[in-house]
Scaffold this motif. Sequence first.
Motif, PDB file in Angstrom:
ATOM      1  N   SER A  60       0.812  -1.220   0.000  1.00  0.00           N
ATOM      2  CA  SER A  60       0.000   0.000   0.000  1.00  0.00           C
ATOM      3  C   SER A  60       0.849   1.274   0.000  1.00  0.00           C
ATOM      4  O   SER A  60       0.324   2.365  -0.196  1.00  0.00           O
ATOM      5  CB  SER A  60      -0.935   0.009   1.208  1.00  0.00           C
ATOM      6  N   LYS A  61       2.147   1.124   0.209  1.00  0.00           N
ATOM      7  CA  LYS A  61       3.031   2.287   0.243  1.00  0.00           C
ATOM      8  C   LYS A  61       3.229   2.852  -1.161  1.00  0.00           C
ATOM      9  O   LYS A  61       3.123   2.133  -2.154  1.00  0.00           O
ATOM     10  CB  LYS A  61       4.393   1.912   0.845  1.00  0.00           C
ATOM     11  N   ASN A  62       3.542   4.153  -1.228  1.00  0.00           N
ATOM     12  CA  ASN A  62       3.807   4.786  -2.527  1.00  0.00           C
ATOM     13  C   ASN A  62       4.957   4.106  -3.253  1.00  0.00           C
ATOM     14  O   ASN A  62       4.923   3.932  -4.469  1.00  0.00           O
ATOM     15  CB  ASN A  62       4.122   6.274  -2.338  1.00  0.00           C
ATOM     16  N   GLU A  63       5.991   3.749  -2.495  1.00  0.00           N
ATOM     17  CA  GLU A  63       7.143   3.060  -3.077  1.00  0.00           C
ATOM     18  C   GLU A  63       7.441   1.817  -2.249  1.00  0.00           C
ATOM     19  O   GLU A  63       8.284   1.851  -1.347  1.00  0.00           O
ATOM     20  CB  GLU A  63       8.354   4.000  -3.114  1.00  0.00           C
ATOM     21  N   PRO A  64       6.746   0.707  -2.551  1.00  0.00           N
ATOM     22  CA  PRO A  64       6.984  -0.523  -1.784  1.00  0.00           C
ATOM     23  C   PRO A  64       8.429  -0.986  -1.901  1.00  0.00           C
ATOM     24  O   PRO A  64       9.065  -0.834  -2.953  1.00  0.00           O
ATOM     25  CB  PRO A  64       6.039  -1.540  -2.441  1.00  0.00           C
ATOM     26  N   ASP A  65       8.942  -1.525  -0.821  1.00  0.00           N
ATOM     27  CA  ASP A  65      10.310  -2.047  -0.768  1.00  0.00           C
ATOM     28  C   ASP A  65      10.299  -3.452  -1.372  1.00  0.00           C
ATOM     29  O   ASP A  65       9.795  -4.400  -0.763  1.00  0.00           O
ATOM     30  CB  ASP A  65      10.782  -2.073   0.689  1.00  0.00           C
ATOM     31  N   GLY A  66      10.863  -3.564  -2.577  1.00  0.00           N
ATOM     32  CA  GLY A  66      10.845  -4.843  -3.291  1.00  0.00           C
ATOM     33  C   GLY A  66      11.551  -5.952  -2.538  1.00  0.00           C
ATOM     34  O   GLY A  66      11.101  -7.096  -2.530  1.00  0.00           O
ATOM     35  N   GLU A  67      12.657  -5.623  -1.892  1.00  0.00           N
ATOM     36  CA  GLU A  67      13.401  -6.640  -1.136  1.00  0.00           C
ATOM     37  C   GLU A  67      12.581  -7.145   0.053  1.00  0.00           C
ATOM     38  O   GLU A  67      12.527  -8.340   0.314  1.00  0.00           O
ATOM     39  CB  GLU A  67      14.723  -6.041  -0.652  1.00  0.00           C
ATOM     40  N   ARG A  68      11.930  -6.211   0.746  1.00  0.00           N
ATOM     41  CA  ARG A  68      11.069  -6.601   1.880  1.00  0.00           C
ATOM     42  C   ARG A  68       9.898  -7.457   1.397  1.00  0.00           C
ATOM     43  O   ARG A  68       9.539  -8.446   2.021  1.00  0.00           O
ATOM     44  CB  ARG A  68      10.571  -5.362   2.614  1.00  0.00           C
ATOM     45  N   LEU A  69       9.326  -7.077   0.257  1.00  0.00           N
ATOM     46  CA  LEU A  69       8.219  -7.859  -0.299  1.00  0.00           C
ATOM     47  C   LEU A  69       8.667  -9.270  -0.666  1.00  0.00           C
ATOM     48  O   LEU A  69       7.942 -10.239  -0.423  1.00  0.00           O
ATOM     49  CB  LEU A  69       7.623  -7.155  -1.523  1.00  0.00           C
ATOM     50  N   ASP A  70       9.848  -9.389  -1.248  1.00  0.00           N
ATOM     51  CA  ASP A  70      10.367 -10.721  -1.582  1.00  0.00           C
ATOM     52  C   ASP A  70      10.534 -11.569  -0.326  1.00  0.00           C
ATOM     53  O   ASP A  70      10.194 -12.757  -0.319  1.00  0.00           O
ATOM     54  CB  ASP A  70      11.707 -10.608  -2.309  1.00  0.00           C
ATOM     55  N   THR A  71      11.057 -10.955   0.740  1.00  0.00           N
ATOM     56  CA  THR A  71      11.243 -11.675   2.006  1.00  0.00           C
ATOM     57  C   THR A  71       9.895 -12.108   2.575  1.00  0.00           C
ATOM     58  O   THR A  71       9.717 -13.261   2.984  1.00  0.00           O
ATOM     59  CB  THR A  71      11.978 -10.788   3.033  1.00  0.00           C
ATOM     60  N   LEU A  72       8.930 -11.186   2.585  1.00  0.00           N
ATOM     61  CA  LEU A  72       7.598 -11.505   3.113  1.00  0.00           C
ATOM     62  C   LEU A  72       6.905 -12.567   2.262  1.00  0.00           C
ATOM     63  O   LEU A  72       6.264 -13.477   2.784  1.00  0.00           O
ATOM     64  CB  LEU A  72       6.742 -10.236   3.187  1.00  0.00           C
ATOM     65  N   PHE A  73       7.068 -12.453   0.939  1.00  0.00           N
ATOM     66  CA  PHE A  73       6.458 -13.439   0.033  1.00  0.00           C
ATOM     67  C   PHE A  73       7.047 -14.827   0.290  1.00  0.00           C
ATOM     68  O   PHE A  73       6.332 -15.822   0.321  1.00  0.00           O
ATOM     69  CB  PHE A  73       6.652 -13.023  -1.426  1.00  0.00           C
ATOM     70  N   GLY A  74       8.370 -14.882   0.494  1.00  0.00           N
ATOM     71  CA  GLY A  74       9.024 -16.163   0.794  1.00  0.00           C
ATOM     72  C   GLY A  74       8.496 -16.768   2.079  1.00  0.00           C
ATOM     73  O   GLY A  74       8.223 -17.976   2.151  1.00  0.00           O
ATOM     74  N   LYS A  75       8.322 -15.931   3.102  1.00  0.00           N
ATOM     75  CA  LYS A  75       7.784 -16.429   4.376  1.00  0.00           C
ATOM     76  C   LYS A  75       6.338 -16.879   4.209  1.00  0.00           C
ATOM     77  O   LYS A  75       5.930 -17.904   4.762  1.00  0.00           O
ATOM     78  CB  LYS A  75       7.871 -15.346   5.452  1.00  0.00           C
ATOM     79  N   ALA A  76       5.563 -16.107   3.437  1.00  0.00           N
ATOM     80  CA  ALA A  76       4.168 -16.487   3.196  1.00  0.00           C
ATOM     81  C   ALA A  76       4.091 -17.840   2.482  1.00  0.00           C
ATOM     82  O   ALA A  76       3.234 -18.674   2.796  1.00  0.00           O
ATOM     83  CB  ALA A  76       3.453 -15.413   2.383  1.00  0.00           C
ATOM     84  N   MET A  77       5.001 -18.053   1.534  1.00  0.00           N
ATOM     85  CA  MET A  77       5.012 -19.336   0.824  1.00  0.00           C
ATOM     86  C   MET A  77       5.381 -20.484   1.767  1.00  0.00           C
ATOM     87  O   MET A  77       4.812 -21.570   1.685  1.00  0.00           O
ATOM     88  CB  MET A  77       5.973 -19.277  -0.369  1.00  0.00           C
ATOM     89  N   GLN A  78       6.328 -20.249   2.676  1.00  0.00           N
ATOM     90  CA  GLN A  78       6.709 -21.299   3.631  1.00  0.00           C
ATOM     91  C   GLN A  78       5.539 -21.672   4.529  1.00  0.00           C
ATOM     92  O   GLN A  78       5.223 -22.857   4.691  1.00  0.00           O
ATOM     93  CB  GLN A  78       7.887 -20.827   4.485  1.00  0.00           C
ATOM     94  N   TRP A  79       4.894 -20.659   5.134  1.00  0.00           N
ATOM     95  CA  TRP A  79       3.742 -20.955   6.000  1.00  0.00           C
ATOM     96  C   TRP A  79       2.588 -21.506   5.184  1.00  0.00           C
ATOM     97  O   TRP A  79       1.828 -22.357   5.657  1.00  0.00           O
ATOM     98  CB  TRP A  79       3.326 -19.697   6.772  1.00  0.00           C
ATOM     99  N   GLY A  80       2.460 -21.033   3.952  1.00  0.00           N
ATOM    100  CA  GLY A  80       1.408 -21.550   3.078  1.00  0.00           C
ATOM    101  C   GLY A  80       1.638 -22.999   2.694  1.00  0.00           C
ATOM    102  O   GLY A  80       0.692 -23.782   2.596  1.00  0.00           O
ATOM    103  N   LEU A  81       2.889 -23.374   2.478  1.00  0.00           N
ATOM    104  CA  LEU A  81       3.186 -24.779   2.159  1.00  0.00           C
ATOM    105  C   LEU A  81       2.882 -25.687   3.356  1.00  0.00           C
ATOM    106  O   LEU A  81       2.419 -26.820   3.179  1.00  0.00           O
ATOM    107  CB  LEU A  81       4.637 -24.936   1.709  1.00  0.00           C
ATOM    108  N   LEU A  82       3.111 -25.175   4.563  1.00  0.00           N
ATOM    109  CA  LEU A  82       2.716 -25.939   5.750  1.00  0.00           C
ATOM    110  C   LEU A  82       1.203 -26.138   5.752  1.00  0.00           C
ATOM    111  O   LEU A  82       0.710 -27.233   6.049  1.00  0.00           O
ATOM    112  CB  LEU A  82       3.166 -25.213   7.025  1.00  0.00           C
ATOM    113  N   GLN A  83       0.473 -25.110   5.368  1.00  0.00           N
ATOM    114  CA  GLN A  83      -0.989 -25.223   5.291  1.00  0.00           C
ATOM    115  C   GLN A  83      -1.387 -26.275   4.250  1.00  0.00           C
ATOM    116  O   GLN A  83      -2.329 -27.044   4.461  1.00  0.00           O
ATOM    117  CB  GLN A  83      -1.582 -23.848   4.936  1.00  0.00           C
ATOM    118  N   THR A  84      -0.675 -26.323   3.150  1.00  0.00           N
ATOM    119  CA  THR A  84      -0.953 -27.322   2.118  1.00  0.00           C
ATOM    120  C   THR A  84      -0.721 -28.737   2.650  1.00  0.00           C
ATOM    121  O   THR A  84      -1.509 -29.650   2.388  1.00  0.00           O
ATOM    122  CB  THR A  84      -0.074 -27.072   0.875  1.00  0.00           C
TER     123      THR A  84
END
Length: 197
Positions: free
Chosen positions: A156-180
């Motif tokens: 939602s930020k005007n200039e999202p931090d791409g590196e932070r998003l990549d880190t968060l996306f990676g964590k989301a995928m890890q927790w999401g794979l546990l859900q799978t």
Amino acid sequence: MASIDQPTSHREELGLVVDLADKQFTIVAVLVTIGAPVLAFLSGFESLMFYVHVALGAFWFGLDFFFKFVLGPALEAAPEDAASAVNHQLIPKIVAVAEPLSVGVIGSGIGLAFMFGYWADPSVWLWGALVIGVLMLLNGFGPLHLVTTKMVVELSKNEPDGERLDTLFGKAMQWGLLQTVFMLAIVVMMVGLRGLL
């Protein structure tokens, strides 16, 4: 992307998720995914409860697999600006649907087991399904929720931090794979519960 006041508490982050997902969309998602199982249970018709549970479960399973194994990799391969624009719209809606959907699926499963009389003499399969269902809720409303909410805030930020998003996306995928993994395990429990193992 539009500038949005940055939230200072988790409650404000949730408000941001609802605003970005669209309030009407969120209300409909909650009414359908939680309201349908409640109405099916109150109807007293086992067959209706069964079909509601299976339909919601299939939707949750399909959403999970499609996002992780089709859309996620496609967005990862897309140009950063395009992926960011899609995620800005997509992730709040995924959160608005997936979280109440998980409650509806697991709640309808517990209700269906009650309607079928399984709780009168619970089997190891039923206890296994219940434990896995609780673990799914803890994962979904715990670490997975926190990571996806942080992603929404960053996007939602005007200039999202791409590196932070990549880190968060990676964590989301890890927790999401546990859900799978939990999803696959609970399917095994349900098959065992029906006497097919």
